[in-house]
Write a protein that holds these residues in place. Structure first.
Motif, PDB file in Angstrom:
ATOM      1  N   ALA A   4       0.829  -1.208   0.000  1.00 49.50           N
ATOM      2  CA  ALA A   4       0.000   0.000   0.000  1.00 49.50           C
ATOM      3  C   ALA A   4       0.862   1.256   0.000  1.00 49.50           C
ATOM      4  O   ALA A   4       0.542   2.242  -0.678  1.00 49.50           O
ATOM      5  CB  ALA A   4      -0.935  -0.009   1.206  1.00 49.50           C
ATOM      6  N   GLU A   5       1.960   1.246   0.750  1.00 46.35           N
ATOM      7  CA  GLU A   5       2.839   2.410   0.785  1.00 46.35           C
ATOM      8  C   GLU A   5       3.488   2.663  -0.580  1.00 46.35           C
ATOM      9  O   GLU A   5       3.672   3.821  -0.976  1.00 46.35           O
ATOM     10  CB  GLU A   5       3.902   2.235   1.863  1.00 46.35           C
ATOM     11  CG  GLU A   5       3.354   2.385   3.271  1.00 46.35           C
ATOM     12  CD  GLU A   5       4.433   2.288   4.334  1.00 46.35           C
ATOM     13  OE1 GLU A   5       4.437   3.137   5.248  1.00 46.35           O
ATOM     14  OE2 GLU A   5       5.272   1.371   4.250  1.00 46.35           O
ATOM     15  N   LEU A   6       3.826   1.605  -1.307  1.00 45.75           N
ATOM     16  CA  LEU A   6       4.352   1.772  -2.660  1.00 45.75           C
ATOM     17  C   LEU A   6       3.342   2.501  -3.551  1.00 45.75           C
ATOM     18  O   LEU A   6       3.686   3.424  -4.294  1.00 45.75           O
ATOM     19  CB  LEU A   6       4.671   0.400  -3.280  1.00 45.75           C
ATOM     20  CG  LEU A   6       6.022  -0.234  -3.005  1.00 45.75           C
ATOM     21  CD1 LEU A   6       6.068  -1.629  -3.612  1.00 45.75           C
ATOM     22  CD2 LEU A   6       7.147   0.622  -3.569  1.00 45.75           C
ATOM     23  N   ILE A   7       2.102   2.072  -3.456  1.00 46.91           N
ATOM     24  CA  ILE A   7       1.059   2.680  -4.281  1.00 46.91           C
ATOM     25  C   ILE A   7       0.786   4.111  -3.824  1.00 46.91           C
ATOM     26  O   ILE A   7       0.615   5.021  -4.654  1.00 46.91           O
ATOM     27  CB  ILE A   7      -0.220   1.826  -4.234  1.00 46.91           C
ATOM     28  CG1 ILE A   7       0.055   0.455  -4.860  1.00 46.91           C
ATOM     29  CG2 ILE A   7      -1.372   2.525  -4.950  1.00 46.91           C
ATOM     30  CD1 ILE A   7      -1.096  -0.528  -4.730  1.00 46.91           C
ATOM     31  N   TRP A   8       0.755   4.333  -2.533  1.00 47.71           N
ATOM     32  CA  TRP A   8       0.558   5.680  -1.976  1.00 47.71           C
ATOM     33  C   TRP A   8       1.610   6.652  -2.514  1.00 47.71           C
ATOM     34  O   TRP A   8       1.287   7.740  -2.994  1.00 47.71           O
ATOM     35  CB  TRP A   8       0.634   5.599  -0.461  1.00 47.71           C
ATOM     36  CG  TRP A   8       0.605   6.896   0.283  1.00 47.71           C
ATOM     37  CD1 TRP A   8       1.676   7.626   0.709  1.00 47.71           C
ATOM     38  CD2 TRP A   8      -0.560   7.624   0.713  1.00 47.71           C
ATOM     39  NE1 TRP A   8       1.269   8.757   1.370  1.00 47.71           N
ATOM     40  CE2 TRP A   8      -0.097   8.782   1.394  1.00 47.71           C
ATOM     41  CE3 TRP A   8      -1.936   7.412   0.597  1.00 47.71           C
ATOM     42  CZ2 TRP A   8      -0.973   9.707   1.952  1.00 47.71           C
ATOM     43  CZ3 TRP A   8      -2.801   8.343   1.162  1.00 47.71           C
ATOM     44  CH2 TRP A   8      -2.321   9.469   1.822  1.00 47.71           C
ATOM     45  N   ASP A   9       2.871   6.234  -2.458  1.00 43.21           N
ATOM     46  CA  ASP A   9       3.950   7.098  -2.947  1.00 43.21           C
ATOM     47  C   ASP A   9       3.836   7.337  -4.450  1.00 43.21           C
ATOM     48  O   ASP A   9       4.095   8.448  -4.927  1.00 43.21           O
ATOM     49  CB  ASP A   9       5.306   6.468  -2.623  1.00 43.21           C
ATOM     50  CG  ASP A   9       5.621   6.465  -1.134  1.00 43.21           C
ATOM     51  OD1 ASP A   9       4.984   7.229  -0.383  1.00 43.21           O
ATOM     52  OD2 ASP A   9       6.503   5.678  -0.724  1.00 43.21           O
ATOM     53  N   TYR A  10       3.443   6.319  -5.191  1.00 40.78           N
ATOM     54  CA  TYR A  10       3.312   6.459  -6.648  1.00 40.78           C
ATOM     55  C   TYR A  10       2.225   7.460  -7.016  1.00 40.78           C
ATOM     56  O   TYR A  10       2.373   8.235  -7.966  1.00 40.78           O
ATOM     57  CB  TYR A  10       3.003   5.104  -7.277  1.00 40.78           C
ATOM     58  CG  TYR A  10       2.657   5.193  -8.741  1.00 40.78           C
ATOM     59  CD1 TYR A  10       3.641   5.449  -9.696  1.00 40.78           C
ATOM     60  CD2 TYR A  10       1.337   5.060  -9.178  1.00 40.78           C
ATOM     61  CE1 TYR A  10       3.326   5.553 -11.044  1.00 40.78           C
ATOM     62  CE2 TYR A  10       1.019   5.167 -10.514  1.00 40.78           C
ATOM     63  CZ  TYR A  10       2.015   5.404 -11.444  1.00 40.78           C
ATOM     64  OH  TYR A  10       1.694   5.519 -12.772  1.00 40.78           O
ATOM     65  N   HIS A  11       1.136   7.458  -6.278  1.00 41.90           N
ATOM     66  CA  HIS A  11       0.016   8.343  -6.599  1.00 41.90           C
ATOM     67  C   HIS A  11       0.384   9.822  -6.476  1.00 41.90           C
ATOM     68  O   HIS A  11      -0.281  10.674  -7.079  1.00 41.90           O
ATOM     69  CB  HIS A  11      -1.168   8.049  -5.682  1.00 41.90           C
ATOM     70  CG  HIS A  11      -2.014   6.894  -6.109  1.00 41.90           C
ATOM     71  ND1 HIS A  11      -2.463   6.724  -7.392  1.00 41.90           N
ATOM     72  CD2 HIS A  11      -2.511   5.837  -5.402  1.00 41.90           C
ATOM     73  CE1 HIS A  11      -3.195   5.630  -7.471  1.00 41.90           C
ATOM     74  NE2 HIS A  11      -3.236   5.073  -6.283  1.00 41.90           N
ATOM     75  N   VAL A  27       3.808   3.036 -15.088  1.00 42.59           N
ATOM     76  CA  VAL A  27       3.584   2.377 -13.803  1.00 42.59           C
ATOM     77  C   VAL A  27       4.744   1.412 -13.560  1.00 42.59           C
ATOM     78  O   VAL A  27       4.859   0.402 -14.252  1.00 42.59           O
ATOM     79  CB  VAL A  27       2.246   1.610 -13.784  1.00 42.59           C
ATOM     80  CG1 VAL A  27       2.015   0.991 -12.407  1.00 42.59           C
ATOM     81  CG2 VAL A  27       1.087   2.533 -14.154  1.00 42.59           C
ATOM     82  N   PRO A  28       5.624   1.692 -12.617  1.00 44.09           N
ATOM     83  CA  PRO A  28       6.756   0.802 -12.351  1.00 44.09           C
ATOM     84  C   PRO A  28       6.295  -0.615 -12.019  1.00 44.09           C
ATOM     85  O   PRO A  28       5.205  -0.821 -11.478  1.00 44.09           O
ATOM     86  CB  PRO A  28       7.445   1.465 -11.151  1.00 44.09           C
ATOM     87  CG  PRO A  28       7.026   2.897 -11.206  1.00 44.09           C
ATOM     88  CD  PRO A  28       5.637   2.891 -11.753  1.00 44.09           C
ATOM     89  N   GLU A  29       7.155  -1.569 -12.310  1.00 46.58           N
ATOM     90  CA  GLU A  29       6.784  -2.969 -12.142  1.00 46.58           C
ATOM     91  C   GLU A  29       6.446  -3.294 -10.691  1.00 46.58           C
ATOM     92  O   GLU A  29       5.493  -4.042 -10.417  1.00 46.58           O
ATOM     93  CB  GLU A  29       7.917  -3.868 -12.618  1.00 46.58           C
ATOM     94  CG  GLU A  29       7.593  -5.352 -12.583  1.00 46.58           C
ATOM     95  CD  GLU A  29       8.702  -6.203 -13.158  1.00 46.58           C
ATOM     96  OE1 GLU A  29       8.625  -7.443 -13.037  1.00 46.58           O
ATOM     97  OE2 GLU A  29       9.655  -5.641 -13.734  1.00 46.58           O
ATOM     98  N   ASP A  30       7.193  -2.716  -9.741  1.00 49.58           N
ATOM     99  CA  ASP A  30       6.905  -3.039  -8.348  1.00 49.58           C
ATOM    100  C   ASP A  30       5.563  -2.473  -7.899  1.00 49.58           C
ATOM    101  O   ASP A  30       4.855  -3.087  -7.086  1.00 49.58           O
ATOM    102  CB  ASP A  30       8.035  -2.574  -7.425  1.00 49.58           C
ATOM    103  CG  ASP A  30       8.283  -1.079  -7.465  1.00 49.58           C
ATOM    104  OD1 ASP A  30       7.799  -0.399  -8.393  1.00 49.58           O
ATOM    105  OD2 ASP A  30       8.994  -0.563  -6.563  1.00 49.58           O
TER     106      ASP A  30
END
Length: 222
Positions: free
Chosen positions: A16-23, A199-202
């Protein structure tokens, strides 16, 4: 793990933190011709927009948004109307605010705000979009598609995911929203609603994993 996160595993939280930072776009705020506060369930958008207004970054602030299933009980007179009232309480003068009370989605937020500004004789070249933290990238991609001649910057309340979760109080809903917005970032360019975003792979892997784990209430039908 905090009490607010008891229903979420550490692995799910990391994704979730990965997605949060990406947004979040990571834009540096700068003076612009107008700011647009995008309606939602989150009154922090109005507070953030009001705070940025008070720093002198822009002379005109538009609040846009009608109602949705998630905001009707919280903002019965409409998102933009309640946002305006909150901004007035925080010191923004009434003559600096325009209200667009009909938009039901992000595309309409952009289109209707643009039309409202034009009706007031305003044709901005630079626009600051103020949104929920996890909505920055989608709002940016939407605005770049629908208003390509304008330079777009994004801003949101400066919160970490843990702090945002505490402000909302529902960890499942927050992760559902993170996943749902990322799905829209991925799918909306195919439908002509937004420009594409890398969208990065991770990040994509994190998204697919959380979907498999059932964080799906905010997904759109394929």
């Amino acid at each position: 793990m905090t009490d607010m996160r008891q229903a979420i595993s550490e692995d799910q939280w990391r994704r979730a933190e990965l997605i949060w930072d990406y947004h979040q776009m990571g834009h540096e705020t700068a003076p612009v011709d107008v700011a647009i506060g995008l309606g939602s369930h989150d009154l922090g958008v109005a507070a953030t927009a009001a705070g940025l207004y008070r720093t002198g970054l822009f002379p005109v602030l538009v609040f846009t948004g009608g109602n949705s299933a998630t905001t009707r009980s919280r903002f019965p007179r409409g998102e933009a109307v309640h946002f305006r009232e909150h901004a007035l309480e925080l010191g923004v003068p009434d003559d600096a605010i325009l209200v667009e009370p009909e938009a039901a989605n992000t595309g309409q937020n952009i289109t209707f705000s643009r039309e409202l500004l034009a009706a007031h004789g305003l044709t901005p070249k630079t626009v600051l979009l103020v949104s929920k933290p996890y909505m920055e990238r989608r709002s940016f991609a939407t605005a770049r598609k629908l208003w390509p001649e304008v330079e777009i910057l994004c801003a949101s309340e400066p919160l970490e995911l843990d702090d945002y979760l505490k402000s909302i109080g529902d960890e499942k809903l927050v992760l559902d929203m993170l996943v749902g917005d990322l799905q829209r970032v991925i799918e909306y360019p195919k439908l002509g609603f937004a420009i594409g975003q890398d969208v990065p792979e991770d990040v994509r892997d994190a998204y697919e994993s959380l979907v498999r784990d059932g964080f799906t209430s905010r997904l759109i039908a394929p």
